[in-house]
Design an enzyme around this catalytic site. Structure first.
Site, PDB file in Angstrom:
ATOM      1  N   SER A  60       0.841  -0.989  -0.144  1.00 20.09           N
ATOM      2  CA  SER A  60       0.189   0.218  -0.197  1.00 20.09           C
ATOM      3  C   SER A  60       0.795   1.353  -0.339  1.00 20.09           C
ATOM      4  CB  SER A  60      -1.042   0.687   0.783  1.00 20.09           C
ATOM      5  OG  SER A  60      -0.201  -0.199   2.505  1.00 20.09           O
ATOM      6  N   GLY A  97      -1.351  -4.509   1.635  1.00 18.08           N
ATOM      7  CA  GLY A  97      -2.147  -5.481   1.978  1.00 18.08           C
ATOM      8  C   GLY A  97      -1.332  -6.673   2.099  1.00 18.08           C
ATOM      9  N   ASN A 128       4.852  -5.429   5.367  1.00 10.41           N
ATOM     10  CA  ASN A 128       3.789  -6.217   5.936  1.00 10.41           C
ATOM     11  C   ASN A 128       4.227  -7.111   6.529  1.00 10.41           C
ATOM     12  OD1 ASN A 128       1.030  -4.742   5.455  1.00 10.41           O
ATOM     13  ND2 ASN A 128       1.554  -4.960   3.564  1.00 10.41           N
ATOM     14  N   ASP A 209      -4.042   7.380  10.181  1.00 12.69           N
ATOM     15  CA  ASP A 209      -3.185   5.898  10.408  1.00 12.69           C
ATOM     16  C   ASP A 209      -2.105   5.635  11.577  1.00 12.69           C
ATOM     17  OD1 ASP A 209      -2.052   5.662   8.687  1.00 12.69           O
ATOM     18  OD2 ASP A 209      -3.357   4.013   7.193  1.00 12.69           O
ATOM     19  N   HIS A 212       0.852   4.945   6.925  1.00 11.88           N
ATOM     20  CA  HIS A 212       1.088   5.814   5.317  1.00 11.88           C
ATOM     21  C   HIS A 212       1.317   7.290   5.224  1.00 11.88           C
ATOM     22  CE1 HIS A 212      -1.842   2.512   5.101  1.00 11.88           C
ATOM     23  NE2 HIS A 212      -0.816   1.707   4.374  1.00 11.88           N
TER      24      HIS A 212
END
Length: 238
Positions: A60, A97, A128, A209, A212
């Site tokens: 991402s 993801g 991830n 979040d 990012h």
């Protein structure tokens, strides 16, 4: 990376931000636009030469999670390269993801469904794996398979490194951090040691979040890495 594994994510980023903030002060001071981006915007060069195809293969952080169209790292990288006169076309093959295992599984499909082989592949995976606490040896095995496949197809690679935070343990941190330089050396890839180095300690450049980059953060990442991307593109005809 994405929002899955939120509790781990929050811990990882919180530790990085806390460490970097110690004694920093002046958090509200304006951040200058990266010099490379300033110079490119002020003195754009005419786009010349054959098209240079670049595959941005990652998670991402490449896909542009939470951003508008045209704000992802691949999109802004293409604009920055073209401002330098490089006839670049960057294909965004980022999937939110994706772990290194997921990237390994889809690499052949991506390459075989592209119109032509890329002149350069930028590989950005591993974040991830960190968020899920996967064993570094598993991350290394998957990245090695990706790099081996690209090497087999004679596609040059720029590997975007990641780094583990201290709260995952000294042994984990040592093993994870070492795998990117080792793999780059083993497979003859160019290396950006830590892809997020320019923003990880700048909360204003990271979305709410805590994972990012914002659009401004993406511009900062591009400014910090465009020189290495440009240098990794092989001369036309090779």
């Amino acid at each position: 990376m994405d929002r899955r594994g939120w509790s781990i994510t929050g811990g990882v980023v919180a530790v990085l931000l806390a460490l970097s903030a110690c004694g920093s002060g002046g958090e509200d001071a304006p951040l200058p636009e990266p010099r490379a981006m300033q110079e490119a915007a002020a003195n754009p060069l005419p786009v010349m030469g054959p098209e240079r195809r670049i595959l941005a293969f990652g998670d991402s952080l490449f896909a542009g999670y939470g951003l508008q169209d045209g704000e992802s790292y691949p999109a802004r990288l293409e604009a920055a390269l073209r401002a330098r006169g490089i006839n670049a076309r960057v294909t965004n093959a980022g999937v939110s993801g994706d772990t290194t295992q997921a990237g390994r599984q889809r690499l052949s499909f991506v390459l075989e469904n592209d119109a032509a082989a890329p002149d350069l592949a930028i590989v950005e995976l591993g974040g991830n794996d960190l968020l899920r606490g996967l064993p570094p040896e598993q991350t290394r095995e998957n990245l090695a398979a990706i790099l081996a496949e690209l090497q087999r197809r004679k596609i040059p690679v720029l590997l975007m490194g990641m780094r583990a935070p201290p709260n995952l343990g000294a042994d984990y941190q040592r093993d994870f951090d070492a795998l990117y330089p080792a793999l780059a050396k083993q497979y003859g890839a160019d290396l950006v040691p830590f892809f997020l180095a320019a923003i990880y300690d700048q909360p204003r450049l990271i979305q709410q979040d805590h994972v990012h980059p914002t659009a401004e953060g993406v511009s900062t990442l591009v400014g910090a890495t465009v020189d290495q991307v440009a240098a990794a593109i092989p001369p036309a005809g090779e």
